[in-house]
Design an enzyme around this catalytic site. Sequence first.
Site, mmCIF file in Angstrom:
data_model
loop_
_atom_site.group_PDB
_atom_site.id
_atom_site.type_symbol
_atom_site.label_atom_id
_atom_site.label_comp_id
_atom_site.label_asym_id
_atom_site.label_seq_id
_atom_site.Cartn_x
_atom_site.Cartn_y
_atom_site.Cartn_z
ATOM 1 N N GLY A 12 -8.628 6.149 7.193
ATOM 2 C CA GLY A 12 -8.117 6.666 6.172
ATOM 3 C C GLY A 12 -8.489 5.718 4.804
ATOM 4 O O GLY A 12 -8.961 6.229 3.567
ATOM 5 N N ASN A 46 -1.076 7.095 1.334
ATOM 6 C CA ASN A 46 -0.893 5.698 1.680
ATOM 7 C C ASN A 46 0.599 5.476 0.934
ATOM 8 O O ASN A 46 1.410 4.394 1.112
ATOM 9 C CB ASN A 46 -1.610 4.511 1.325
ATOM 10 C CG ASN A 46 -1.495 4.456 -0.431
ATOM 11 O OD1 ASN A 46 -1.311 5.299 -1.195
ATOM 12 N ND2 ASN A 46 -1.654 3.190 -0.685
ATOM 13 N N THR A 52 0.614 2.660 6.384
ATOM 14 C CA THR A 52 -0.601 1.857 6.630
ATOM 15 C C THR A 52 -1.154 2.228 8.012
ATOM 16 O O THR A 52 -0.806 3.455 8.680
ATOM 17 C CB THR A 52 -0.505 0.542 6.238
ATOM 18 O OG1 THR A 52 -1.860 -0.107 6.503
ATOM 19 C CG2 THR A 52 0.340 -0.267 7.194
ATOM 20 N N GLY A 58 -16.646 1.875 8.987
ATOM 21 C CA GLY A 58 -15.154 2.476 9.103
ATOM 22 C C GLY A 58 -15.331 3.813 8.624
ATOM 23 O O GLY A 58 -15.924 4.088 7.611
ATOM 24 N N GLY A 62 -9.361 -8.170 0.737
ATOM 25 C CA GLY A 62 -8.838 -7.253 0.091
ATOM 26 C C GLY A 62 -7.334 -7.552 -0.651
ATOM 27 O O GLY A 62 -6.702 -6.452 -0.913
ATOM 28 N N TYR A 73 -7.396 -8.788 4.466
ATOM 29 C CA TYR A 73 -6.875 -10.012 3.486
ATOM 30 C C TYR A 73 -6.458 -11.053 4.227
ATOM 31 O O TYR A 73 -5.724 -12.219 3.634
ATOM 32 C CB TYR A 73 -6.088 -9.368 2.571
ATOM 33 C CG TYR A 73 -4.870 -8.687 2.681
ATOM 34 C CD1 TYR A 73 -3.674 -9.224 3.419
ATOM 35 C CD2 TYR A 73 -5.082 -7.159 2.892
ATOM 36 C CE1 TYR A 73 -2.744 -8.607 3.857
ATOM 37 C CE2 TYR A 73 -3.958 -6.485 3.262
ATOM 38 C CZ TYR A 73 -2.685 -7.119 3.746
ATOM 39 O OH TYR A 73 -1.791 -6.486 4.492
ATOM 40 N N LYS A 120 -2.414 6.905 7.940
ATOM 41 C CA LYS A 120 -2.630 7.603 6.688
ATOM 42 C C LYS A 120 -3.041 8.953 6.614
ATOM 43 O O LYS A 120 -3.013 9.609 5.435
ATOM 44 C CB LYS A 120 -3.720 6.686 5.901
ATOM 45 C CG LYS A 120 -3.029 5.277 5.499
ATOM 46 C CD LYS A 120 -4.087 4.534 4.570
ATOM 47 C CE LYS A 120 -3.438 3.183 4.362
ATOM 48 N NZ LYS A 120 -4.299 2.406 3.670
#
Length: 266
Positions: free
Chosen positions: A130, A88, A63, A127, A232, A212, A67
């Site tokens: 990755g 990932n 993570t 963004g 997420g 998340y 990535k």
Amino acid sequence: MYVNMGLIGYPLGHTFSPVLHTHFLDITGINGGYTCYEAESPSSIHYLLDMFKRYSFAGVNVTVPYKIEIMKYCDALDASAEKTGAVNTLHFVNGKITGYNTDVYGFGRMLETAGISTAGKNILLLGAGGAAKAIIAYLAEFKPDKLTIANRTEAKAGFLASLCSFKAVSSDMDSVRGEIYDIIINSTSIGLQGEGFPAVGAASEVLVDLQYKPAVTPFLAGYGSGPERINGFSMLVWQACRSFAIWTGTEPEPDIKKLSDIAYHS
Ligand code: NAP
């Protein structure tokens, strides 16, 4: 047989991955464990990979922020990683490392289960790391009318926009503030260290955050009442299911609601 699995990244204080994989082990009856390894600098990746091979790990997730960096350690890339340009999931077989990307699958399942379609939409993607690459790989299939990629380092957004097979432009983060989009997707790591995230642009349909934790993430909290918002968590669950299947040969059937209760309340 004991299946050793894990996660490399930094920071990892936010992760729910051990909770998810431990749950998958429970529901599939597979004997194993999932452990987090914080790599504060890229120089420790090499040592971690040696250790994973020595202890016969089946695989590890990768993570933030590794990535892309991790790709140079892979002996082979699966088509999912080739298509995305980011990895990932690592699978260790006979001392060799194959890189996969299960985020594209996870992102797609999250949108499908939430009834969100990207086709023909005006989308802002925040963004260009990755995770943004995984989103762009998904959008190549379900093409928006227009994608704006905004990033702190605009050159990276420009590079990603140049790779898109649909209409895509780049921007810095400030220039999109007054604009309106159908969908805004946050794939930055702003907020992971607890910092706030003031609203960037307005969305008429839905705000999607790949983060998340907490459930109302810094990005989602930056908007008042308004459009639908999703974090997420379900993407995390679906990408984890696919990684687990790569390592064990068994795809778990998750109950997202139950997992969410376990993850947010344990
Ligand atoms: P990454 O490759 O390290 O990219 C991070 C991105 O955030 C880059 O665009 C970076 O901009 C930007 N950024 C970081 N700090 C910033 C700051 N202080 N101000 C402005 N921009 C900043 O990370 P990643 O792998 O893409 O992951 C990004 C996020 O998505 C993370 O929060 C991760 O947890 C989440 N994620 C969630 C899932 C899921 O399953 N739910 C899956 C994948 C990722 P620069 O290019 O300028 O450095």
